[in-house]
Structures are given as structure tokens and as C-alpha cells.
Design a protein around this motif. Structure first.
Motif, PDB file in Angstrom:
ATOM      1  N   THR A 238       1.024  -1.346  -0.069  1.00 44.04           N
ATOM      2  CA  THR A 238      -0.145   0.023  -0.041  1.00 44.04           C
ATOM      3  C   THR A 238       1.018   0.870   0.118  1.00 44.04           C
ATOM      4  O   THR A 238       0.512   2.464  -0.324  1.00 44.04           O
ATOM      5  N   LEU A 239       1.929   1.104  -0.466  1.00 38.66           N
ATOM      6  CA  LEU A 239       3.364   1.705  -0.173  1.00 38.66           C
ATOM      7  C   LEU A 239       2.796   3.197  -1.582  1.00 38.66           C
ATOM      8  O   LEU A 239       2.373   4.818  -1.131  1.00 38.66           O
ATOM      9  N   ALA A 240       2.397   3.101  -2.828  1.00 39.91           N
ATOM     10  CA  ALA A 240       2.046   3.970  -3.705  1.00 39.91           C
ATOM     11  C   ALA A 240       0.556   4.583  -3.121  1.00 39.91           C
ATOM     12  O   ALA A 240       0.473   5.972  -3.330  1.00 39.91           O
ATOM     13  N   LEU A 241      -0.151   3.302  -2.894  1.00 44.54           N
ATOM     14  CA  LEU A 241      -1.371   4.318  -2.526  1.00 44.54           C
ATOM     15  C   LEU A 241      -1.407   5.714  -1.470  1.00 44.54           C
ATOM     16  O   LEU A 241      -1.661   6.291  -1.630  1.00 44.54           O
ATOM     17  N   GLN A 242      -0.839   4.844  -0.496  1.00 47.23           N
ATOM     18  CA  GLN A 242      -0.613   6.475   0.679  1.00 47.23           C
ATOM     19  C   GLN A 242       0.306   6.882   0.124  1.00 47.23           C
ATOM     20  O   GLN A 242       0.692   8.409   0.861  1.00 47.23           O
ATOM     21  N   ASN A 243       1.126   7.443  -0.928  1.00 48.63           N
ATOM     22  CA  ASN A 243       2.522   8.631  -1.043  1.00 48.63           C
ATOM     23  C   ASN A 243       0.977   9.215  -1.956  1.00 48.63           C
ATOM     24  O   ASN A 243       1.201  10.616  -1.832  1.00 48.63           O
ATOM     25  N   LEU A 244       0.153   8.825  -3.117  1.00 46.73           N
ATOM     26  CA  LEU A 244      -1.079   8.803  -3.565  1.00 46.73           C
ATOM     27  C   LEU A 244      -1.552  10.203  -2.210  1.00 46.73           C
ATOM     28  O   LEU A 244      -2.292  11.253  -2.987  1.00 46.73           O
ATOM     29  N   GLU A 245      -2.195   9.714  -1.498  1.00 47.62           N
ATOM     30  CA  GLU A 245      -3.063  10.150  -0.796  1.00 47.62           C
ATOM     31  C   GLU A 245      -2.197  11.561   0.014  1.00 47.62           C
ATOM     32  O   GLU A 245      -2.462  13.155   0.450  1.00 47.62           O
ATOM     33  N   THR A 246      -0.765  10.993   0.638  1.00 42.53           N
ATOM     34  CA  THR A 246      -0.010  12.176   0.946  1.00 42.53           C
ATOM     35  C   THR A 246      -0.301  13.028   0.395  1.00 42.53           C
ATOM     36  O   THR A 246       0.136  14.377   0.769  1.00 42.53           O
ATOM     37  N   GLN A 247       0.023  13.027  -0.963  1.00 47.25           N
ATOM     38  CA  GLN A 247       0.140  14.313  -2.135  1.00 47.25           C
ATOM     39  C   GLN A 247      -1.337  14.845  -1.697  1.00 47.25           C
ATOM     40  O   GLN A 247      -1.016  16.039  -1.815  1.00 47.25           O
ATOM     41  N   ARG A 248      -2.181  14.506  -2.282  1.00 46.67           N
ATOM     42  CA  ARG A 248      -3.562  14.518  -2.302  1.00 46.67           C
ATOM     43  C   ARG A 248      -4.097  15.748  -0.864  1.00 46.67           C
ATOM     44  O   ARG A 248      -3.928  17.015  -0.878  1.00 46.67           O
ATOM     45  N   ARG A 249      -3.743  15.599  -0.358  1.00 49.44           N
ATOM     46  CA  ARG A 249      -3.364  16.043   1.286  1.00 49.44           C
ATOM     47  C   ARG A 249      -2.600  16.953   1.370  1.00 49.44           C
ATOM     48  O   ARG A 249      -3.573  18.487   1.719  1.00 49.44           O
ATOM     49  N   ILE A 250      -1.855  17.587   0.784  1.00 54.41           N
ATOM     50  CA  ILE A 250      -0.210  18.269   0.886  1.00 54.41           C
ATOM     51  C   ILE A 250      -1.229  19.417   0.329  1.00 54.41           C
ATOM     52  O   ILE A 250      -1.380  20.619   0.202  1.00 54.41           O
ATOM     53  N   LYS A 251      -0.991  19.058  -1.653  1.00 55.99           N
ATOM     54  CA  LYS A 251      -2.579  19.470  -2.179  1.00 55.99           C
ATOM     55  C   LYS A 251      -3.307  20.685  -1.855  1.00 55.99           C
ATOM     56  O   LYS A 251      -3.790  22.259  -1.508  1.00 55.99           O
ATOM     57  N   ALA A 252      -4.664  19.705  -0.753  1.00 56.19           N
ATOM     58  CA  ALA A 252      -5.432  20.541   0.072  1.00 56.19           C
ATOM     59  C   ALA A 252      -4.752  21.232   1.136  1.00 56.19           C
ATOM     60  O   ALA A 252      -5.743  22.847   0.810  1.00 56.19           O
ATOM     61  N   LEU A 253      -3.980  21.052   1.688  1.00 53.89           N
ATOM     62  CA  LEU A 253      -3.406  21.874   2.309  1.00 53.89           C
ATOM     63  C   LEU A 253      -2.957  23.211   2.016  1.00 53.89           C
ATOM     64  O   LEU A 253      -3.494  23.943   2.799  1.00 53.89           O
ATOM     65  N   SER A 254      -2.095  22.857   0.922  1.00 53.30           N
ATOM     66  CA  SER A 254      -1.499  24.022   0.313  1.00 53.30           C
ATOM     67  C   SER A 254      -2.407  25.377   0.409  1.00 53.30           C
ATOM     68  O   SER A 254      -2.499  25.880  -0.232  1.00 53.30           O
ATOM     69  N   SER A 255      -4.019  24.623  -0.491  1.00 52.49           N
ATOM     70  CA  SER A 255      -4.359  25.382  -1.383  1.00 52.49           C
ATOM     71  C   SER A 255      -5.133  26.486  -0.055  1.00 52.49           C
ATOM     72  O   SER A 255      -5.720  26.777  -0.097  1.00 52.49           O
ATOM     73  N   ARG A 256      -5.468  25.828   1.224  1.00 54.74           N
ATOM     74  CA  ARG A 256      -6.651  26.625   2.505  1.00 54.74           C
ATOM     75  C   ARG A 256      -4.791  27.058   2.811  1.00 54.74           C
ATOM     76  O   ARG A 256      -5.335  28.291   4.355  1.00 54.74           O
ATOM     77  N   VAL A 257      -4.033  27.302   2.390  1.00 56.30           N
ATOM     78  CA  VAL A 257      -2.950  28.169   3.572  1.00 56.30           C
ATOM     79  C   VAL A 257      -3.270  29.659   3.265  1.00 56.30           C
ATOM     80  O   VAL A 257      -3.168  30.614   4.559  1.00 56.30           O
ATOM     81  N   PRO A 258      -3.984  30.595   2.176  1.00 57.56           N
ATOM     82  CA  PRO A 258      -4.101  32.112   2.426  1.00 57.56           C
ATOM     83  C   PRO A 258      -5.007  32.159   2.576  1.00 57.56           C
ATOM     84  O   PRO A 258      -5.656  32.668   3.735  1.00 57.56           O
ATOM     85  N   GLU A 259      -5.834  31.206   2.503  1.00 58.42           N
ATOM     86  CA  GLU A 259      -7.256  31.856   3.335  1.00 58.42           C
ATOM     87  C   GLU A 259      -7.091  31.102   5.162  1.00 58.42           C
ATOM     88  O   GLU A 259      -7.126  32.528   5.220  1.00 58.42           O
ATOM     89  N   LEU A 260      -6.477  30.451   5.418  1.00 62.57           N
ATOM     90  CA  LEU A 260      -6.015  30.366   6.803  1.00 62.57           C
ATOM     91  C   LEU A 260      -5.448  31.938   7.711  1.00 62.57           C
ATOM     92  O   LEU A 260      -5.065  31.846   8.682  1.00 62.57           O
ATOM     93  N   ARG A 261      -4.311  31.716   6.175  1.00 61.97           N
ATOM     94  CA  ARG A 261      -3.422  32.935   6.605  1.00 61.97           C
ATOM     95  C   ARG A 261      -4.232  34.624   7.084  1.00 61.97           C
ATOM     96  O   ARG A 261      -3.714  35.377   7.814  1.00 61.97           O
ATOM     97  N   ASP A 262      -5.083  34.864   5.832  1.00 66.34           N
ATOM     98  CA  ASP A 262      -5.687  36.296   5.859  1.00 66.34           C
ATOM     99  C   ASP A 262      -6.785  35.479   7.477  1.00 66.34           C
ATOM    100  O   ASP A 262      -7.063  36.686   8.222  1.00 66.34           O
TER     101      ASP A 262
END
Length: 359
Positions: A238-262
Motif C-alpha cells: 500500500t506504499l503507492a496508495l499512501q504516497n498518493l493520499e499524502t500528496q493529495r492532502r498536501i495539495k488540499a492544505l496548500s490551497s487552504r494556506v492563504p485563507e488560514l493566513r488571512d
């Protein structure tokens, strides 16, 4: 007998014996003082106390003189013996060793040290040999017991320090060996097996027809090959699935960074309108302040009524009762005065009728 006059006659035998003994002691003291000093004691110092002190001093001086004379005699005898020993050693020595025996003090020192060494006990010889060996190993040219003790203590401290260092090194070496063993085990589990040294890379091409003719045998060989038997480290499936899930969460949190900063900036810097009071708030605060001020004035008036009372409760109560009694007396007095004024101002009944008849 210094208190008696010179021409006084002595009739008591005991007094005569005491006078003779004192005269003998004074003659001894005079002779001793004459040897030490040119003049004797004055006449007014010739009493029993002075005689006693001078006798003690003379005895102590003679004892010291005898001791010094004995020491001088012993030194002279020792010097004579040393000279005799030197003469004997010179007479018995060979002509080649004449230059080595020119120092009498050195010969005497060696003789004394040899005699001392011969007179030592077994324990003393062992102790002397130990001290000599310690001095030689320590490199001390002129050893003394304090210097040897300091050297021994220093060597003991260095030995203990080295023992502690060795124990620490042993512990560190054991830890490093354990870590190296675990590292070797991990490396062996991660490293795939190497091919057989007898197998050549071109063997597969040469043995291709045979492999075609014997497919079943090749299958068995593949199953029994080291690559198939190797059960080392394998990544989880399941290492490949874990990598994909981690990358997806990183992208989602990166998109929320400006909102949280404001949002954080808005929370850290509050608006100015919230800190500015309104007119209604000012009016309410003023009304509450005026009400509190009126209540304060009422309380001050109530407290001022009890201003003259003492701090003690009983005394204040008694004084209050006395003031109330005085108030009642004053009220009664007022009522009496008022009634008197009323009676004085109102006309009398009899007098009023006469005036009316006359009229």
C-alpha cells in the motif's frame, strides 16, 4: 640571716645552722656569678627569694654546661673514630683506588649507611627497597618520604582515571559492536543475493535450445533460484496508495494556506469599530455613574450621622441612649414651653366676660 645586723649574737643552734647554710649557698652563688659577671648582686638583693632563684638558675646552667660538654666529647670521639677508619681504609686500599678514597666524608657516609642497612629488620629492608624502587621508577633524584608519597598518590589517581577510561571505552566498544551487528543484519536483509560465481552471463544464450527442449526443468530451476528464495526487505503493497493520499492532502492544505493566513491576520488585528463606544453606551455608563455617586452621597450622610460616636460598640450604644434621653427631655421642654406660650396668649374666661359686660 640577711635581716639580722652584723654584730647580732646568735644563740639558737637551728638559726646558726640556717645561717651557715645560707652563707655557704651565697658563697657558691658569688663564685658562680664571678665566673659569669664581673660584679655580684648588690647588698639590698641578698634575701631568701633572690638566693632561691639564683640557686635554680645556677643548677640549670651547670646541667646545660654538662650536656654541652658531653655532646662535645661524643663529637670528638666520633671524629677520632672517623679519622682512624679513614687511616685504616687508606692503609688497606690498593694504589689504583687511592683517587676514590680522597673524600673522608663520603667514606664515613657510606660506612654509616651500610651499618644502618645492616641493622635494619626484614620489614625495614623491604620498605627501603620499595621506596628505592619507587624513587627510581618515578625519576626522583633526591627522594624524601613526602615526595614519594605525593608521587604514589599521583600514580594512584592516574591509574584510577585510566581504569575509568578503559571501562567507558569497553562500554562504548560493546555498544558500537551491537550497532554494527544490527547494521550488518539490516544490510543483509536489504541486499539481494548475488548470482552464482560459476554462472556466466552468456550461459542463458548458450542454453536457450536446452531451455526450449526442457521447459519443465527450467520452471523448476526458476522456482529454486536465489531470487525466488530471497525473503528480504519488501516495501508494503500500500506504499503507492499512501504516497498518493499524502500528496493529495498536501495539495488540499496548500490551497487552504492563504485563507488560514488571512483569518489569522484578521484575528490578530481587531477592527477599530469594536473598540469605539457608541453614544448609547456612553449615556448608560453616565447614568450608572450618577446613580453610584448618589448612592455614595447617601452612604456618606448615614456615616456622618455616626461621626461623633466612639469606636467601641457598647460605648456608642450608651452614648446613643444618652442622646435619645436628652432628645426626649428637649422635646418635653419644647412641649412645656409651647403650652405656656399658648396659655399666656389665650384670654382667660373670667376676664373676658367682665370686659364684655362693661362694654
Amino acid at each position: 640571716m640577711a635581716h639580722l645586723p652584723p654584730n647580732a649574737a646568735i644563740f639558737s643552734p637551728s638559726v646558726a645552722r640556717a645561717a651557715a647554710s645560707a652563707a655557704k649557698d651565697w658563697s657558691y652563688i658569688d663564685a658562680w656569678l664571678h665566673r659569669k659577671f664581673p660584679r655580684g648582686p648588690p647588698s639590698f638583693e641578698r634575701n631568701a627569694d633572690t638566693l632561691r632563684v639564683l640557686l635554680a638558675l645556677a643548677v640549670a646552667n651547670e646541667a646545660a654546661d654538662e650536656e654541652r660538654a658531653m655532646i662535645a666529647r661524643l663529637e670528638a670521639e666520633a671524629l677520632d673514630q672517623l679519622r682512624a677508619h679513614q687511616a685504616q681504609s687508606h692503609s688497606q686500599s690498593e694504589p689504583d683506588n687511592n683517587n676514590n678514597n680522597n673524600n673522608p666524608l663520603g667514606d664515613a657516609r657510606e660506612a654509616i649507611l651500610a651499618s644502618l642497612e645492616r641493622s635494619l629488620t626484614r620489614d625495614g629492608q623491604i620498605a627501603l627497597d620499595s621506596m628505592a624502587a619507587l624513587a627510581v621508577q618515578s625519576g626522583i633524584a633526591h627522594p624524601t618520604p613526602p615526595s614519594l608519597a605525593e608521587s604514589l598518590i599521583r600514580l594512584t589517581a592516574e591509574s584510577l582515571t585510566l581504569e575509568q577510561t578503559l571501562s567507558r571505552l569497553d562500554v562504548l566498544t560493546g555498544y558500537m559492536n551491537r550497532e554494527a551487528a544490527s547494521t550488518r543484519v539490516l544490510s543483509a536483509s536489504l541486499r539481494p543475493p548475488s548470482p552464482s560465481p560459476h554462472q556466466h552471463p552468456d550461459d542463458n544464450d548458450n542454453n536457450a535450445p536446452e531451455a526450449a527442449r526442457k521447459p519443465q526443468a527450467n520452471d523448476d530451476d526458476d522456482k529454486s533460484s536465489p531470487w525466488q528464495q530471497w525473503q528480504g526487505y519488501h516495501p508494503p503493497p500500500t506504499l503507492a496508495l499512501q504516497n498518493l493520499e499524502t500528496q493529495r492532502r498536501i495539495k488540499a492544505l496548500s490551497s487552504r494556506v492563504p485563507e488560514l493566513r488571512d483569518r489569522a491576520k484578521s484575528l490578530s488585528s481587531p477592527t477599530t469599530t469594536s473598540n469605539t463606544p457608541s453614544i448609547e453606551q456612553v449615556r448608560q455608563e453616565e447614568e450608572s455613574y450618577l446613580a453610584l455617586q448618589a448612592q455614595k452621597q447617601d452612604l456618606e450622610a448615614q456615616v456622618r450621622a455616626f461621626q461623633g460616636l466612639p469606636p467601641d460598640t457598647e460605648r456608642a450604644r450608651h452614648e446613643l441612649e444618652s442622646l435619645r434621653a436628652e432628645l426626649r427631655r428637649m422635646e418635653m421642654r419644647r412641649d412645656e414651653v409651647f403650652e405656656g406660650l399658648v396659655e399666656r396668649a389665650s384670654p382667660r374666661k373670667g376676664g373676658g366676660g367682665g370686659r364684655s359686660g362693661l362694654g
